[in-house]
Design a protein around this motif. Structure first.
Motif, mmCIF file in Angstrom:
data_model
loop_
_atom_site.group_PDB
_atom_site.id
_atom_site.type_symbol
_atom_site.label_atom_id
_atom_site.label_comp_id
_atom_site.label_asym_id
_atom_site.label_seq_id
_atom_site.Cartn_x
_atom_site.Cartn_y
_atom_site.Cartn_z
ATOM 1 N N ASN A 151 -9.289 5.988 -6.797
ATOM 2 C CA ASN A 151 -9.136 7.431 -6.835
ATOM 3 C C ASN A 151 -7.857 7.811 -7.586
ATOM 4 N N ASN A 152 -7.952 8.936 -8.253
ATOM 5 C CA ASN A 152 -6.807 9.512 -8.952
ATOM 6 C C ASN A 152 -6.479 10.839 -8.276
ATOM 7 N N PRO A 153 -5.279 11.039 -7.692
ATOM 8 C CA PRO A 153 -4.036 10.316 -8.033
ATOM 9 C C PRO A 153 -3.520 9.334 -6.989
ATOM 10 N N ASP A 154 -4.222 9.159 -5.862
ATOM 11 C CA ASP A 154 -3.596 8.384 -4.784
ATOM 12 C C ASP A 154 -3.889 6.890 -4.855
ATOM 13 N N GLY A 155 -4.717 6.450 -5.802
ATOM 14 C CA GLY A 155 -4.968 5.022 -5.962
ATOM 15 C C GLY A 155 -5.814 4.398 -4.878
#
Length: 376
Positions: free
Chosen positions: A177-181
Motif C-alpha cells: 500500500n501507498n503510502p504506509d507500505g
C-alpha cells in the motif's frame, strides 16, 4: 489521500521570505506561500520556496526506485513512424514472462499505470466500489469521476471481504500500500478474490511497488474477477518513460484494449520496456539493493528518534506529531519528502540515490534530533 481540488494545495501568493507551516486541518495544509503538490514529485516547484537550501536538492518524495535501468534509446528512425503492432506484441510478451502470466493476451500496456486506472471504471460493470485505504488517491478519483457508482473507502482490510459479498462491487487493494507500505498476504487476497468471483464482483490489486516483493496477485490469474496493475517506471527508475501494465483474463484484457484505442504506448517505451523487462538479473540485483537500502534508511530515521512503519522496499512512512515541521526542515536542508493533506503526522521518505544524498539526509536528521521540535 485526495487532492484538494487542484494539482497544488494551500497557496498564498506574494510571500517574500521562506515560509513556515502555520496550519494543518483535515483536507488541507497551509504552508504560508508554499504550493504543495497533490502527489509526490514536483520537487522543483516545492524547492522554489526554499531559495537558501543547499544544492543540488534531492527528491525523496516519490518512492520511485533510485536505481535507473541503464537503457538505450531506439534509433531516431523509429520515431518517424507510428509504432507497429508486432512491437507492442513483443513488449507484452516480455511483460508476460516478467510478471509470470501464461499469455501475452492477458497483458495490456499503457502510458503508465495511471492511464489504465482511469480506464477501468468504463470497462467493469459494477455499481459499488470499496477501496482499502488510505491509499493512492488516483483510484478514488477515477471511480468518482465515472459518476454512476457508490464509492466507499475503508481502513480495515477485512471490510473489503464484507463489501465483496454485495454483487456488482469492485474492491481495490494497493499491495504494497501507498503510502504506509502495508503488505497483505497472497492467501488473504485469494480469499477476497473468491468472494468476488462468487458474487459477480471484481478485485483490482495495484502492485505498483510490488516488483521487489516476494508474492504477487498474478498467481490468482486467469480468474476473470482479478485484475493486477504494474508500474514499470517505479521499478526501473524511469518514470518519464510512462509505461504501465494491466494483467487480467483474456476477456477483460481485450475489453480494456478496445476502450484504449490504437497506439497506447510510444516507441521509446516499447523499446526500453521490452529490453528491461527481459533483464531478470538486473531486477534481482536491484531488489537486493533496495532491501539493503531500506534497512539503512529505517536505521537512520530510527536513530533520530523517529518511528517508521511499512514493509515496502522502496520507501518508509514516518509517524510523528511534528511531520509538518520535519518536512519543512528537510526542505530547508535540500531534501524533498512527501507530506499528506489531512494527515499531519505522516511523512513518506524514499531511498536516496547517491552517497551525497545519504550524507545530506544523515546531517539533516542529526540537526533535527538535536532541535526543539515544538519551536523549530
Amino acid at each position: 489521500m485526495r487532492a484538494a481540488g487542484s494539482q497544488f494545495e494551500a497557496e498564498r501568493p506574494g510571500a517574500e521570505t521562506t515560509p513556515s507551516i502555520t496550519q494543518c486541518r483535515a483536507g488541507a495544509i497551509s504552508a504560508g506561500g508554499i504550493r504543495l503538490p497533490a502527489h509526490g514529485g514536483q520537487a522543483r516547484a516545492v524547492m522554489q520556496n526554499f531559495p537558501h537550501a543547499p544544492e543540488p536538492y534531492y527528491d525523496l518524495s516519490t518512492g520511485i526506485s533510485p536505481y535507473a535501468y541503464p537503457c538505450t534509446f531506439p534509433d531516431v528512425a523509429q520515431l518517424t513512424r507510428l509504432p507497429e503492432q508486432d512491437e507492442e506484441e513483443a513488449l507484452c510478451q516480455s511483460a508476460a514472462r516478467a510478471y509470470g502470466v501464461p499469455s501475452a493476451s492477458m497483458v495490456v500496456a499503457g502510458a503508465g499505470s495511471q492511464s489504465l486506472i482511469a480506464l477501468l471504471p468504463y470497462v467493469l460493470p459494477v455499481r459499488h466500489v470499496c477501496i482499502s485505504g488510505p491509499t493512492y488517491s488516483g483510484h478514488e478519483q477515477a471511480w468518482r469521476q465515472q459518476g454512476h457508482v457508490t464509492v466507499q473507502c475503508v481502513q480495515e482490510p477485512d471490510a473489503c471481504l464484507q463489501a465483496a459479498l454485495q454483487p456488482g462491487t469492485v474492491c481495490v487493494v494497493c499491495n504494497p500500500n501507498n503510502p504506509d507500505g502495508r503488505i497483505v498476504s497472497l492467501s488473504w487476497l485469494r480469499t477476497l478474490a473468491e468472494h468476488c468471483e462468487k458474487n459477480n464482483s471484481f478485485l483490482i490489486v495495484d502492485e505498483a511497488f510490488a516488483d521487489f516483493e516476494k508474492e504477487s496477485a498474478t498467481a490468482l490469474l486467469p480468474s476473470s474477477s482479478v485484475l493486477v496493475l504494474r508500474s514499470f517506471g517505479k521499478t526501473y527508475g524511469l518514470p518519464g518513460v510512462r509505461l504501465g501494465f494491466l494483467l487480467a483474463s483474456e476477456e477483460v484484457a481485450a475489453q480494456v484494449r478496445h476502450v484504449q484505442g490504437s497506439w497506447p504506448v510510444g516507441s521509446v517505451a516499447l523499446h526500453i520496456g521490452k529490453v528491461a523487462l527481459a533483464d531478470e538479473a538486473w531486477k534481482h540485483d536491484a531488489a537486493a539493493r533496495a532491501r539493503q537500502d531500506h534497512a539503512r534508511l529505517v536505521a537512520l530515521l530510527t536513530s533520530a528518534g523517529l518511528v517508521c512503519v511499512g514493509e515496502c522496499a522502496l520507501f518508509t512512512l514516518v509517524i510523528t506529531p511534528y511531520a509538518l515541521r520535519l518536512w519543512e526542515h528537510l526542505c530547508q536542508s535540500g531534501i524533498v519528502t512527501r507530506i499528506f493533506s489531512g494527515f499531519c503526522d505522516r511523512l513518506r521518505i524514499g531511498l536516496p540515490a547517491s552517497e551525497p544524498a545519504w550524507l545530506r539526509l544523515s546531517d539533516a536528521l542529526k540537526a533535527w534530533e538535536q532541535s526543539d521540535h515544538s519551536t523549530f
